[in-house]
Design an enzyme around this catalytic site. Structure first.
Site, PDB file in Angstrom:
ATOM      1  N   ASP A 297      20.086  86.388  43.981  1.00 53.14           N
ATOM      2  CA  ASP A 297      18.890  85.185  43.833  1.00 53.14           C
ATOM      3  C   ASP A 297      18.064  85.665  42.884  1.00 53.14           C
ATOM      4  OD1 ASP A 297      17.446  83.066  43.884  1.00 53.14           O
ATOM      5  OD2 ASP A 297      17.917  82.381  45.990  1.00 53.14           O
TER       6      ASP A 297
ATOM      7  N   TRP B 197      17.077  93.619  49.210  1.00 49.98           N
ATOM      8  CA  TRP B 197      18.009  92.667  49.685  1.00 49.98           C
ATOM      9  C   TRP B 197      19.086  93.612  49.262  1.00 49.98           C
ATOM     10  CZ3 TRP B 197      20.157  89.046  52.712  1.00 49.98           C
ATOM     11  CH2 TRP B 197      21.350  88.509  52.233  1.00 49.98           C
TER      12      TRP B 197
ATOM     13  N   ASP C 131      13.720  93.860  43.270  1.00 53.07           N
ATOM     14  CA  ASP C 131      12.992  92.943  42.310  1.00 53.07           C
ATOM     15  C   ASP C 131      12.019  93.693  41.441  1.00 53.07           C
ATOM     16  OD1 ASP C 131      13.965  90.438  43.385  1.00 53.07           O
ATOM     17  OD2 ASP C 131      12.480  90.194  44.787  1.00 53.07           O
TER      18      ASP C 131
ATOM     19  N   ASN D 152      18.402  86.158  50.822  1.00 52.04           N
ATOM     20  CA  ASN D 152      18.139  86.761  49.566  1.00 52.04           C
ATOM     21  C   ASN D 152      16.976  85.954  48.879  1.00 52.04           C
ATOM     22  OD1 ASN D 152      19.465  84.464  48.537  1.00 52.04           O
ATOM     23  ND2 ASN D 152      21.088  85.754  47.600  1.00 52.04           N
ATOM     24  N   ASP D 153      16.789  84.633  49.556  1.00 56.84           N
ATOM     25  CA  ASP D 153      15.725  83.837  48.681  1.00 56.84           C
ATOM     26  C   ASP D 153      14.228  84.317  49.033  1.00 56.84           C
ATOM     27  OD1 ASP D 153      14.740  81.948  47.348  1.00 56.84           O
ATOM     28  OD2 ASP D 153      15.037  80.384  48.507  1.00 56.84           O
TER      29      ASP D 153
ATOM     30  N   TRP E 191      10.734  90.021  47.037  1.00 57.51           N
ATOM     31  CA  TRP E 191      10.630  91.490  47.543  1.00 57.51           C
ATOM     32  C   TRP E 191       9.398  92.010  46.910  1.00 57.51           C
ATOM     33  CZ3 TRP E 191      12.841  92.091  52.032  1.00 57.51           C
ATOM     34  CH2 TRP E 191      14.078  91.448  52.411  1.00 57.51           C
TER      35      TRP E 191
ATOM     36  N   TYR F   2       6.811  88.358  40.835  1.00 57.66           N
ATOM     37  CA  TYR F   2       8.036  88.518  40.759  1.00 57.66           C
ATOM     38  C   TYR F   2       8.275  88.169  39.262  1.00 57.66           C
ATOM     39  CZ  TYR F   2      12.812  87.676  40.474  1.00 57.66           C
ATOM     40  OH  TYR F   2      14.630  87.618  40.137  1.00 57.66           O
TER      41      TYR F   2
ATOM     42  N   THR G   9      15.425  90.718  38.781  1.00 59.93           N
ATOM     43  CA  THR G   9      16.137  91.434  39.777  1.00 59.93           C
ATOM     44  C   THR G   9      17.130  92.414  38.868  1.00 59.93           C
ATOM     45  OG1 THR G   9      15.838  89.618  41.319  1.00 59.93           O
ATOM     46  CG2 THR G   9      17.427  91.447  41.728  1.00 59.93           C
TER      47      THR G   9
HETATM   48  N1  ABN Z   1      14.345  88.105  45.361  1.00 58.38           N
HETATM   49  C1  ABN Z   1      14.169  87.229  44.163  1.00 58.38           C
HETATM   50  C2  ABN Z   1      13.453  86.121  44.550  1.00 58.38           C
HETATM   51  C3  ABN Z   1      12.235  86.392  44.064  1.00 58.38           C
HETATM   52  C4  ABN Z   1      11.139  85.246  44.410  1.00 58.38           C
HETATM   53  C5  ABN Z   1      11.376  83.949  45.028  1.00 58.38           C
HETATM   54  C6  ABN Z   1      12.747  83.888  45.357  1.00 58.38           C
HETATM   55  C7  ABN Z   1      13.737  85.187  45.112  1.00 58.38           C
END
Ligand code: ABN
Length: 173
Positions: A76, A101, A120, A148-149, A152, A161, A164
């Site tokens: 995700d 994740w 991430d 997975n939302d 990290w 972020y 990934t």
């Molecule tokens: N692990 C990816 C992610 C980053 C920020 C918000 C949601 C998902």
């Protein structure tokens, strides 16, 4: 000089009196066991080793800039392959997250299931390219360790972020 000689003699005799060969061997043995066991048992980040041992393209079919690439089965986020990085490398100027994740994806090349970590990359604003949301085995957000939302990068130095990467950690048995 005489004083120093006496001092050393006394301390050497003290060590000889208070230690036995068996005691010394036991201590050496425990140091050896601890030295070998610690790196295996402690929750040390092994991302660098996993990245270094990644196989080249052979047996890794598909286009890593596409969401349907096999390693992306439980991702995700934005694919780093579209953001100046690669499947296993963060884009320049970003750092890899140490907490991740984890998913299990089937490699169509050999039919085996592989454990994939979705690290991430952190430190630059969201890449915004190649959004990919596939949620094999994902569970609702109220079970955060199975969802997975999650950003990290919250466990990294920069919380921002970017994208990934998908690193093979091993074969799932
Ligand atoms: N692990 C990816 C992610 C980053 C920020 C918000 C949601 C998902």
């Amino acid at each position: 000089m005489n004083f120093i000689d006496k001092l050393f003699e006394r301390s050497t005799r003290h060590v000889a009196d208070t230690t036995s060969r068996r005691h010394l061997l036991a201590r050496l043995g425990s140091f050896l066991v601890v030295g070998v066991a610690l790196p295996v048992l402690l929750p040390i980040d092994r991302t660098a080793r996993a990245l270094a041992s990644e196989q080249p393209k052979m047996g890794d079919p598909g286009d890593p800039t596409r969401c349907d690439y096999w390693r992306n089965c439980s991702i995700d986020g934005f694919l780093c392959s579209c953001c100046g990085g690669s499947v296993t490398a963060c884009p320049p100027g970003t750092d890899v997250s140490l907490v991740t994740w984890i998913g299990t994806c089937r490699n169509p090349a050999d039919g085996k299931n592989y454990i994939i970590s979705y690290n991430d990359c952190c430190g630059k604003h969201a890449c915004g390219q190649c959004t990919c949301t596939r949620n094999d085995d994902e569970q609702p957000l109220y079970r955060p360790f199975n969802n997975n939302d999650i950003n990290w990068c919250l466990g990294a130095q920069s919380k921002v972020y970017n994208c990934t990467i998908t690193v093979i950690r091993g074969v799932a048995v």
